[in-house]
Write an enzyme that holds these catalytic residues in place. Structure first.
Site, PDB file in Angstrom:
ATOM      1  N   ASP A  97       0.815  -1.140   0.119  1.00 32.12           N
ATOM      2  CA  ASP A  97       0.183   0.246  -0.218  1.00 32.12           C
ATOM      3  C   ASP A  97       0.949   1.198   0.070  1.00 32.12           C
ATOM      4  OD1 ASP A  97      -2.583  -0.948  -0.109  1.00 32.12           O
ATOM      5  OD2 ASP A  97      -2.468  -1.575   2.157  1.00 32.12           O
ATOM      6  N   ASP A 105      -0.889  25.341  14.424  1.00 31.47           N
ATOM      7  CA  ASP A 105      -1.735  24.504  13.429  1.00 31.47           C
ATOM      8  C   ASP A 105      -1.158  23.066  13.698  1.00 31.47           C
ATOM      9  OD1 ASP A 105      -3.115  22.739  11.551  1.00 31.47           O
ATOM     10  OD2 ASP A 105      -2.603  24.111   9.840  1.00 31.47           O
ATOM     11  N   GLN A 131     -16.285  23.256   7.387  1.00 32.11           N
ATOM     12  CA  GLN A 131     -17.053  24.271   6.598  1.00 32.11           C
ATOM     13  C   GLN A 131     -16.200  25.301   5.851  1.00 32.11           C
ATOM     14  OE1 GLN A 131     -18.180  23.331   9.859  1.00 32.11           O
ATOM     15  NE2 GLN A 131     -19.409  21.922   8.947  1.00 32.11           N
ATOM     16  N   ARG A 139     -13.029  25.579   5.680  1.00 31.97           N
ATOM     17  CA  ARG A 139     -11.775  24.654   4.958  1.00 31.97           C
ATOM     18  C   ARG A 139     -10.533  25.740   4.836  1.00 31.97           C
ATOM     19  NH1 ARG A 139     -12.696  22.324  -0.633  1.00 31.97           N
ATOM     20  NH2 ARG A 139     -14.004  24.055  -1.144  1.00 31.97           N
ATOM     21  N   SER A 186      -7.576  27.823   7.677  1.00 32.94           N
ATOM     22  CA  SER A 186      -7.266  28.295   9.021  1.00 32.94           C
ATOM     23  C   SER A 186      -6.296  29.261   8.975  1.00 32.94           C
ATOM     24  CB  SER A 186      -6.341  26.920   9.755  1.00 32.94           C
ATOM     25  OG  SER A 186      -5.339  26.595   8.981  1.00 32.94           O
ATOM     26  N   LYS A 220      -4.634  30.193   5.345  1.00 30.90           N
ATOM     27  CA  LYS A 220      -4.171  29.529   4.364  1.00 30.90           C
ATOM     28  C   LYS A 220      -5.400  28.497   4.130  1.00 30.90           C
ATOM     29  CE  LYS A 220      -1.632  25.894   6.876  1.00 30.90           C
ATOM     30  NZ  LYS A 220      -1.415  26.155   8.140  1.00 30.90           N
ATOM     31  N   ASP A 275      -4.617  -4.170   6.314  1.00 31.02           N
ATOM     32  CA  ASP A 275      -5.165  -4.100   7.801  1.00 31.02           C
ATOM     33  C   ASP A 275      -6.572  -4.055   7.743  1.00 31.02           C
ATOM     34  OD1 ASP A 275      -5.313  -1.804   6.684  1.00 31.02           O
ATOM     35  OD2 ASP A 275      -4.002  -0.716   8.161  1.00 31.02           O
TER      36      ASP A 275
END
Lengths: 591, 687
Positions: free
Chosen positions: B308, B345, B378, B380, B382, B394, B517
């Site tokens: 993966d 952040d 909502q 999208r 910060s 951004k 998994d």
């Protein structure tokens, strides 16, 4: 030395076209001679009710082979017993005794040609032709057929079809053995080998003595004797007599005719296995693979074209074994015999006792090594009088039974050792061992191990029996270390289906006829069946892919490993008895 | 990597192993190992001969013959003990491993929820499959199970050695819990999925202890080879007696037995099962549980590895890789603002942006009274409202565009070009603005884990092809594939695509390994030849796989493959070594056997061993001593370095093949030098 090197060089060139031709026959491909042979074969198929397209799995193939051979044994036995009738019997030979007939018929059916009789006095011309020459064709073709089926199994084009035994038998006889025999036979007649039905002639020699000159269909027998790696002579002294082998040229013809087909067998193997690889390429890589995916490197060289990739390493391994043995034998014979030197006989030409002056040490030791390596069993000198080490080489090569070997079976034996070598090497690089794209697992190991046990068991157990019983001891004419060599040689020759004899042994007795008869029978059919079973088991498996991480068996280093495996597994087994026989004799002689 | 005891042998293991090697002398047990069984039979015969030297008509002076028989008998006894010791040590190490796992398995109390909703306290060993238990903070989970209700953080260090707790919740791919682990916070309702005594841990312990060890196909094939070698040499020896008699040599029974034991492959025969147990043990030390030895060996054969992308090859999080200013803004301006928005952040995107900015020389600091705005689904975006009223944001390109437009700003003409360029590289663009001015774009991309590139190179060196599976679009996938150096990839991959790839590879005769998994990985894990499931994964995935990684680190499959190869190499190398030893032993024993009757054969005594007795005994003692000498090698495995098959074969053949030929010549000569005076002292100079 130069003549040996030249002889071998010419062989290496000759074997390639023959190998390619045999490959075409084995693979059922088109050849230039098809228009003629297809008709001949068609007629034979019709008469015998053979349907060549009927495929067989390995079991049916093995059963067909054994039953066909069995029926011929019965028929041949009857002929030997009633040969005294006046058909083709100008010399008035009587019927053959039971145990000798038993021995003789098994001997010829198993491609051994151990002779406990002397041709001149033991066989009528009818027996020579109907039993001896006929068997020489059929036993050689049977061995070759088994080998072709074995290779088909390894090549693994289908899951269970190894071909049709009867079709193979016919094709090999009509397309390989017969035409080659006609050409070779003519060449021998040109060199002076007789081919007639007259009785023996009695001539007065210059010294006034009377000498019987043997006549009969000698050339016909002579050529198939070598071509089919049979080895049974028309006359007791075999290819040492001028009647069977008059000149150095006839000697070469005989050498090549016994060397060509076993070598061609390896090429056939290489080509048929390569066939498969070419079909698999190009490797279907993932369509959306990222940059830098390493493609499988496709090597293409001259030797690969000639011998096939896998055939090349097997051929090389056999070649190395052959050259080592050849070298030792030639060296030992060149040294001469110190006991004779002491008596004032010059040994400057090497040990000439029992050798023909027209062949000398070089052609004699070459012939000796070839006849035992290719398990033909014909002789152009008396092996009993070889120097101890010179005599050990033919014995050893029969004990190994993989140095090219007899018609087809030599390759099958070598592949069995290759399975062992692959197993050990495969583990050493951290993968489940695989050979020719198939995994080698418990079942194959079991069969290969059994194959490898049979040979020393037959030789050692029967030798122990012979030296441990009065009946066996009675045959030994030369007590001491050499006597043991005689016994070991006899059983090694029988088990390897070689047929040459040390000839010192008084072997036409009930004990020797029966024991060697049994050894020849089991030595031939048990291992053949087991080897076909290996092929049958491998062909059912799926192919595993090849990468840089897999073991490559088409390399020179694999050939070297294979040589070591053969020496360690086969030669070491016989080390104690060889030490007691030829080695002790040599050390005593030179002490 | 191992978090547990690494010492080869502890006093406790040694003590247990010594006891074990005597217990294993039981012939019923020995019969399972035919090679060593032959040695034991030889021991019994020489034992009898020690009391009755002339029983089989051996000739020789009475006391000498008896002393000789006794010495052979003792050496054979020691040989068998050494072989048993090797196996016991391997088992002991396995048991020690198991013991440390067992500590987690103390019988705990479980709160069983009955159908009527009431609770009943039972012992964990009484739990059955299907029972539902309630476990709250501070309690130990009583058995393997699936979370059916609740969310909690669980300390799995007892099993994985990883101290950070993991979150387990109902539904999804994180619903599986393992018995013996502890809940740190909150509570869970768990449905037990295995009966007591049959849990994952139980099966693992049984495997590690070697109790339920089955011979693998390779082991069976190798045993066949060893047995057939033993048979061949028995034929040689049995026939040698009459042949010797013919040549005027009456061989003593003890000598024949000594020769037999020297020739049969006792070295590998004695170490074979130890190698197998040690191989499993090495995998377990790696915190990977293999369901069988066969699974470990299959690893050695892997041709193709399906991995993966997310979690295995890459971190899966999108990390900042570069800054692209637009609309005439300067690069430093963009970096400063990007850093400002990321100070608080905590998402990987934010952290990595700050890290990259600092790396590029930015020194922006937190300002007092600044108001930090967190990312929401909502908005999208910060950012931060600085005290001076500056608003820095951004976020997703469209969100920022709308935000700037709402503030009356302009969209720079080159913004779309930059955004598209990043997208086409497979990255994610994050647009940064200061008030109504768009400054530029942060280039976020999926990052390949450090060391992966080298690992893929190693894999390529040993001929293993890697295929990356990802849900990304082909463009993104190609970028990552190129960066990581995998051989192929499947973009926009669905679980059923994985099975198709596996089947396709298998049809070409390849052995395929994969990790997974999720429950939807289960069919692919079952289809693959080697399936490594993550312990954090669902029970379905674990059941389908043939190996489970307790640390849930998908990259471990690479190491497991190497362990599998190492196991086979160790076996092959010791077999080669054992067989190659025979040459020297022949040269020691054969002249010794025949020298008395055939003095000329002393030429073959190339080692110049002192006397026939000392020669035979030296070979026999060497044969015994080499077993314990090789135990460390059998336990640790032959050193493995990735290289092409040809090179590896040549290298190992040199070390173990050629070494196997030379070592015994040296060893036997040394032993002979040591024991020859001793033998002379007790009057055993000659026959």
């Amino acid at each position: 030395m130069l003549q040996i090197a030249l002889t071998i060089l010419i062989y290496l060139i000759l074997v390639i076209p023959v190998g390619i031709y045999v490959y075409h026959i084995a693979a059922g491909k088109h050849t230039f001679a098809d228009p003629v042979f297809n008709r001949i074969d068609g007629v034979i198929y019709k008469i015998c009710g053979i349907r060549p397209q009927n495929s067989m799995d390995w079991k049916r193939y093995a059963v067909s082979l054994v039953l066909t051979n069995g029926a011929m044994i019965l028929l041949g036995y009857i002929i030997l017993r009633i040969q005294s009738i006046g058909l083709f019997n100008p010399n008035g030979i009587g019927a053959m005794e039971e145990s000798l007939s038993f021995n003789t018929i098994i001997s010829f059916m198993t491609n051994t040609n151990l002779q406990h009789y002397s041709g001149e006095t033991g066989l009528s011309y009818l027996s020579q032709m109907l039993v001896i020459i006929f068997m020489m064709f059929v036993s050689a073709a049977s061995g070759y057929a088994a080998c072709v089926a074995f290779i088909r199994g390894l090549a693994g084009k289908t899951k269970d079809n190894v071909g049709n035994f009867f079709a193979d038998l016919v094709r090999i006889t009509t397309r390989v053995l017969l035409p080659f025999s006609v050409i070779g036979g003519m060449l021998l007649v040109w060199q002076g080998v007789p081919q007639n039905f007259s009785g023996n002639t009695v001539v007065d020699t210059i010294e006034g003595a009377k000498q019987i000159i043997a006549m009969g269909p000698v050339a016909a027998l002579e050529i198939i004797k070598h071509l089919g790696t049979n080895g049974g002579g028309f006359l007791g002294a075999n290819s040492a007599t001028p009647i069977e082998n008059p000149t150095i040229l006839s000697n070469l013809i005989e050498l090549y005719s016994m060397m060509l087909l076993p070598g061609a067998c390896v090429i056939t193997f290489g080509k048929m296995v390569r066939d498969r690889r070419r079909n698999l390429l190009p490797d279907s890589l993932l369509e959306d693979s990222a940059a830098g995916a390493p493609k499988a490197r496709v090597r293409k060289g001259l030797t690969e074209w000639m011998y096939g990739r896998e055939g090349r390493s097997i051929f090389a391994a056999m070649g190395i074994l052959f050259l080592i043995g050849m070298g030792v034998c030639f060296w030992a014979e060149s040294q001469g015999n110190p006991a004779l030197a002491e008596m004032g006989l010059s040994q400057s030409m090497g040990s000439m006792e029992g050798k023909e002056v027209r062949f000398g040490v070089a052609q004699s030791s070459l012939f000796t090594t070839v006849t035992t390596s290719f398990t033909t069993g014909t002789v152009n000198n008396m092996h009993d009088t070889l120097t101890p080490l010179g005599g050990m080489i033919p014995m050893l090569h029969m004990m190994l039974n993989v140095v090219f070997g007899g018609k087809g079976v030599g390759l099958m034996n070598m592949i069995t050792y290759a399975v062992l070598a692959v197993f050990i090497s495969g583990l050493m690089i951290g993968r489940t061992p695989e050979y020719l794209g198939k995994k080698i697992e418990g079942r194959e190991m079991k069969l290969a191990a059994l194959c490898i046990i049979i040979h020393p068991l037959l030789i050692l157990a029967f030798s122990a029996l012979a030296v441990g019983t009065q009946a066996g001891l009675a045959g030994i004419t030369n007590p001491g270390y050499h006597g043991l060599s005689q016994v070991l040689y006899e059983f090694a020759s029988s088990a390897a289906n070689n047929g040459s004899g040390f000839e010192g042994l008084a072997d036409n007795t009930l004990f020797w006829n029966i024991t060697t008869g049994l050894v020849m029978f089991f030595g031939r059919y048990l291992s053949m069946i087991l080897q076909l079973a290996i092929a049958g088991s491998l062909m059912k498996k799926r192919f595993v892919s090849e990468s840089t991480g897999t073991l490559h068996t088409d390399t020179m280093s694999f050939a070297v490993i294979l040589v070591f495996v053969v020496y360690i597994f086969a030669a070491l087994t016989f080390f104690p008895v060889l030490a007691l026989g030829p080695v002790a004799e040599h050390l005593t002689l030179w002490a | 990597m191992s978090k547990r005891n690494q010492k080869l042998i502890t006093p406790e293991i040694f003590r247990q192993a010594v006891i074990g090697s005597f217990i294993k002398l039981n012939p019923v047990y020995m019969m399972k190992n035919p090679v060593m069984f032959v040695v034991e039979i030889g021991f019994f015969i020489t034992l009898v001969l020690s009391f009755f030297p002339g029983l089989f008509g051996d000739i020789g002076t009475g006391t000498n013959l008896r002393a000789y028989n006794i010495i052979v008998c003792v050496v054979l006894f020691i040989t068998v003990l050494f072989a048993n010791f090797a196996e016991s040590v391997a088992e002991g190490r396995g048991k020690a491993q198991a013991a440390s796992l067992k500590k987690t398995q103390k019988d705990t109390k479980a709160r069983l929820l009955l159908e009527d909703g009431t609770e009943k306290t039972v012992l964990s060993s009484e739990l059955k499959k299907g029972d539902v238990v309630f476990v709250s903070a501070g309690e130990i989970i009583p058995g393997d199970g699936e979370v059916i209700e609740g969310i909690a953080s669980v300390d799995e260090s007892a099993i994985t050695g990883e101290s950070a707790p993991v979150v387990r919740e109902s539904g999804g791919d994180f619903c599986s819990v393992t018995g013996g682990t502890t809940i740190v916070s909150d509570w869970l309702k768990i449905r037990i999925t295995s009966d007591a005594g049959d849990s994952f841990l139980d099966r693992m312990i049984a495997l590690v202890e070697g109790a339920s060890r089955k011979k693998t196909p390779n082991e069976i094939a190798l045993s066949t080879l060893l047995v057939s070698l033993t048979i061949i040499f028995l034929i040689v020896i049995v026939t040698l007696y009459p042949i010797g008699l013919y040549s005027g040599v009456q061989l003593q029974i003890s000598t024949l037995i000594a020769l037999t034991v020297c020739l049969i492959p006792t070295t590998i025969g004695g170490l074979l099962s130890a190698i197998g147990i040690a191989g499993m043990d090495r995998v377990t030390r790696f915190n990977v549980i293999a369901m069988s030895g066969k699974a470990v060996e299959a690893c050695g054969d892997v041709d193709t590895m399906i991995l993966d992308k997310t979690g295995t090859i890459t971190y899966g999080n999108r990390l900042a890789a570069d800054f692209f200013p637009v609309g005439g803004a300067s690069r430093s301006e963009l970096i400063r603002c990007a850093a400002l928005t990321s100070l608080h952040d905590d998402t990987p995107e934010g952290k990595s942006t700050l890290e990259l900015a600092r790396h590029l020389g930015d020194t922006s600091r937190e300002e007092e009274n600044a108001e930090y705005i967190e990312f929401t689904a909502q908005t999208r975006m910060s950012g931060v409202n600085l005290p001076d009223g500056t608003k820095v944001r951004k976020g997703a390109a469209e969100a920022i565009e709308q935000y700037v437009k709402s503030l009356g700003g302009m969209i720079p003409s080159d913004l779309h070009d930059q955004v598209n360029k990043i997208s086409s590289l497979g990255g994610t663009p994050l647009t940064v603005c200061e008030n109504n001015r768009i400054l530029g774009v942060i280039y976020l991309k999926d990052t390949v884990k450090p060391g992966m590139v080298e690992r893929f190179e190693r894999l390529r060196a040993i001929g293993i092809k890697t295929i990356m599976c990802t849900g990304d679009n082909p463009l993104t996938a190609a970028t990552i594939a190129r960066e990581a150096g995998v051989d192929g990839f499947i973009a926009e991959c669905r679980p059923e695509d994985k099975i198709d790839v596996i089947k396709k590879e298998q049809a070409e005769g390849k052995i395929v390994a994969m990790t997974g998994d999720g429950t939807n990985d289960a069919p692919a894990l079952a289809q693959a030849n080697v399936g490594l499931a993550m312990n954090s994964g669902t029970t379905a995935a674990k059941e389908a796989a043939n190996m489970v990684d307790l640390d849930s680190d998908p990259t471990k499959i690479l190491e497991v493959v190497e362990i599998g190869k190492q196991l086979l190499i160790t076996r092959g190398s010791l077999t080669t070594f054992s067989i190659a030893n025979d040459i020297a032993k022949y040269f020691a024993i054969i002249p010794a056997m025949f020298m008395m009757a055939i003095p000329q054969l002393s030429v073959l005594n190339i080692m110049r061993l002192a006397t026939p007795y000392s020669a035979i005994l030296s070979a026999l003692i060497f044969n015994a001593v080499i077993i314990p000498c090789l135990i460390p090698l059998a336990m640790k495995g032959v050193k493995y370095r990735p290289m092409s098959s040809g090179k590896m074969l040549a290298r190992n053949m040199m070390i173990y093949g050629l070494g196997g030929v030379i070592t015994p010549f040296v060893g036997i000569k040394i032993i002979d030098t040591l024991i020859a005076p001793l033998l002379t002292a007790i009057g055993m100079a000659g026959f």
